[in-house]
Design a protein around this motif. Structure first.
Motif, PDB file in Angstrom:
ATOM      1  N   SER A  29      47.561  32.594  42.862  1.00  0.00           N
ATOM      2  CA  SER A  29      46.280  32.382  42.260  1.00  0.00           C
ATOM      3  C   SER A  29      45.072  32.235  43.035  1.00  0.00           C
ATOM      4  N   TRP A  39      51.837  29.113  34.627  1.00  0.00           N
ATOM      5  CA  TRP A  39      50.933  29.670  33.790  1.00  0.00           C
ATOM      6  C   TRP A  39      50.299  31.792  34.456  1.00  0.00           C
ATOM      7  N   ALA A  57      47.562  34.360  33.224  1.00  0.00           N
ATOM      8  CA  ALA A  57      46.666  34.635  32.054  1.00  0.00           C
ATOM      9  C   ALA A  57      46.301  36.247  32.726  1.00  0.00           C
ATOM     10  N   VAL A 102      46.647  34.116  27.753  1.00  0.00           N
ATOM     11  CA  VAL A 102      47.752  33.206  28.910  1.00  0.00           C
ATOM     12  C   VAL A 102      48.707  32.530  28.275  1.00  0.00           C
ATOM     13  N   PHE A 158      37.069  35.566  36.000  1.00  0.00           N
ATOM     14  CA  PHE A 158      38.261  35.107  35.470  1.00  0.00           C
ATOM     15  C   PHE A 158      38.475  34.121  36.688  1.00  0.00           C
ATOM     16  N   ALA A 189      42.358  30.539  36.269  1.00  0.00           N
ATOM     17  CA  ALA A 189      43.115  29.923  36.001  1.00  0.00           C
ATOM     18  C   ALA A 189      43.913  28.749  36.945  1.00  0.00           C
ATOM     19  N   ILE A 204      41.012  27.158  31.920  1.00  0.00           N
ATOM     20  CA  ILE A 204      40.320  28.705  32.231  1.00  0.00           C
ATOM     21  C   ILE A 204      39.208  28.982  32.436  1.00  0.00           C
TER      22      ILE A 204
END
Length: 547
Positions: A39, A122, A124, A149, A204, A206, A217
């Motif tokens: 991420s 996750w 997203a 998500v 964004f 997450a 988020i």
């Protein structure tokens, strides 16, 4: 364009996919360090919420933000438009139990709470077709962009030891910067779907946190450049308020050679007024028709437009061409935004181009005098809306009956207000009861006062027990925590139980959350009330007329 709807006051929820959602008071969660692998937008940064105003009450639940003290915060934090993912932990058996929402300085936050063992995974990512797993049905989601998500490592609610998800299946925040809708989708084959409807695609991130386990988020607010100062060209009345303005329609014709394309939409707060600027490119000069409307709607289709606020200003900008016309530059501004700094403007929507007109919709906290004019080099249409009177003067009606009603009463806090509540007082007057909150510090307070059916703490969700049959909540805005440097301690009573009141049975000094202080008033009946502020010294006054 996405179907938009508008309601006055509290916002209604859109039709969404089936599911159950628990909405509790939102905490301010920050990314753990180190972040989960895979991420990039959330690798190591943490984010502390500002001391500004938290989110406003939803109907029927509430949304709030609690402050945390996280070190090493970078603002803005790393984020982008690319898919964000994290791997599920081995043996994860988690139950999604609730969803929370909060507005922070520069970003909106959605938190999914989980219980059980292990770490969630996750994925997203933005999607053009939000679709429910299993059924394949399209998810009806407000907004012009959809973020999907998927939370992995969850168990079915019928499995032994699983915790249920309770409450509403969706949230339509009234005070968001970019989030318009959050929907709980289906739980299918170990994956819980969550859909986030946004006014526009924004960067964004997450990430997951522990103790308790949750997936967070964060979505950056749209970038809206602010404040267009009139140039030396002839300006209708200068750039200082108060200028000539009123509530009547404002109109002007476009020049015959006008073939203009909207290219940007900007917002700025000035001394005494809010300003919206639509930049246009091309030959000629634009015309306009600006007027207050009770039910703003899209041209052609007549579909209603949903706006935050209690009043709607609709502006038709004339002399524009369709974006498909030869040589027409692309519109690169925001489709909608909610400026957190506005004094009266709560939301701005860029609508359709139809038959030579570009539509702008402005949601306001109250109908205020406005003006529309155009400037050149570059060409632009300017909409100025005067701020409500915030002088803090006494209403001047010290004898009941004075002007009052049972409707919500609200006022904006001034920029930079940092006030300490220091005392709470009560008095009985001829025809009305009066509660006074004394404050010290800089700036002027704002407030929202309204009758509520079930007194509940905004953050903790715990009931507030009050004497009386009807309950008035006053959220005083612009206050700061007593632990902050330079803050003054509260030295007044936290409970007042009048013995000689006309209508007031109980007054409580409540909790302070995100720059808002709760003042609770229990009454023998729901009587007309008013709220106002006074200076020298600074204080908020609540008057309730006797039956």
């Amino acid at each position: 364009m996405t179907h938009l709807r508008r309601t006055r006051g509290a916002r209604t929820l859109a039709v969404v996919a089936a599911g159950a959602l628990a909405l509790a008071g939102c905490t301010s969660d920050a990314p753990a360090s180190p972040a989960s692998p895979g991420s990039p937008p959330a690798t190591s940064s943490t984010q502390s919420p500002s001391d500004g105003l938290g989110a406003q009450p939803l109907a029927p639940a509430t949304e709030t933000s609690l402050p945390v003290l996280d070190a090493g915060t970078d603002d803005p934090f790393p984020a982008n438009l690319e898919p964000d993912f994290g791997p599920v932990g081995e043996g994860a058996e988690l139950s999604p139990t609730g969803m929370r929402f909060g507005v922070h300085d520069g970003y909106d936050r959605v938190v999914i709470d989980l219980s059980g063992s292990g770490s969630p995974g996750w994925t997203a990512e933005y999607t053009d077709t939000p679709t429910a797993d299993g059924s394949g049905e399209r998810v009806d989601l407000a907004g012009d962009a959809a973020l999907e998500v998927r939370i992995d490592g969850v168990v079915h609610p019928t499995e032994e030891g699983a915790e249920p998800w309770e409450g509403s299946p969706n949230v339509a925040p009234q005070s968001a910067g970019v989030v318009e809708h959050v929907v709980r989708g289906p739980l299918f084959e170990g994956t819980q779907q969550i859909f986030v409807g946004l006014g526009s695609r924004e960067p964004f991130r997450a990430f997951s946190l522990e103790d308790p386990t949750r997936v967070v988020i964060d979505v950056h607010h749209p970038s809206v450049t602010g404040g267009d100062e009139p140039v030396a060209d002839p300006d209708p009345s200068g750039d200082q308020a108060p200028f000539p303005a009123d509530l009547e329609p404002d109109t002007a014709e476009a020049t015959d050679d006008a073939r203009l394309s909207p290219v940007d939409l900007r917002f700025g707060v000035h001394d005494g007024f809010d300003r919206i600027v639509l930049d246009v490119a091309g030959p000629g000069l634009p015309g306009w028709l600006g007027r207050y409307v009770s039910d703003p709607s899209l041209p052609g289709s007549g579909s209603p437009v949903e706006l935050a606020g209690e009043a709607a200003l609709q502006v038709h900008v004339r002399g524009v061409v369709y974006p498909t016309a030869d040589g027409a530059p692309e519109y690169r501004g925001p489709q909608r935004f909610r400026p957190g700094s506005g004094r009266v403007v709560e939301e701005v929507v860029y609508g359709a181009v139809y038959e030579g007109q570009a539509e702008l919709y402005v949601g306001l906290s109250s109908p205020e005098p406005f003006r529309v004019f155009r400037l050149e080099d570059p060409t632009r249409v300017v909409i100025d809306v005067l701020h409500p009177d915030i002088t803090g003067d006494d209403p001047g009606e010290e004898e009941a009956p004075f002007t009052a009603d049972r409707l919500p009463d609200t006022a904006q806090v001034t920029d930079g207000a940092r006030l300490s509540p220091v005392d709470l007082r009560f008095a009985v007057h001829e025809g009305f009861d009066r509660v006074v909150l004394d404050l010290e510090g800089q700036g002027l307070p704002g407030w929202r006062g309204e009758y509520v059916d079930n007194p509940t703490q905004q953050a903790a969700g715990e009931p507030v027990y009050l004497l009386g049959d009807d309950y008035l909540l006053i959220l005083v805005r612009g206050v700061r925590y007593p632990t902050e440097p330079g803050a003054q301690p509260f030295a007044g009573p936290r409970t007042i139980t009048p013995t000689a009141a006309g209508v007031v049975r109980d007054v409580r000094y409540g909790a302070m959350v995100e720059g808002q202080l709760e003042i609770w008033v229990g009454l023998s009946s729901d009587q007309p009330f008013r709220v106002f502020r006074l200076e020298d010294p600074t204080r908020v006054v609540i008057d309730m007329q006797h039956p």
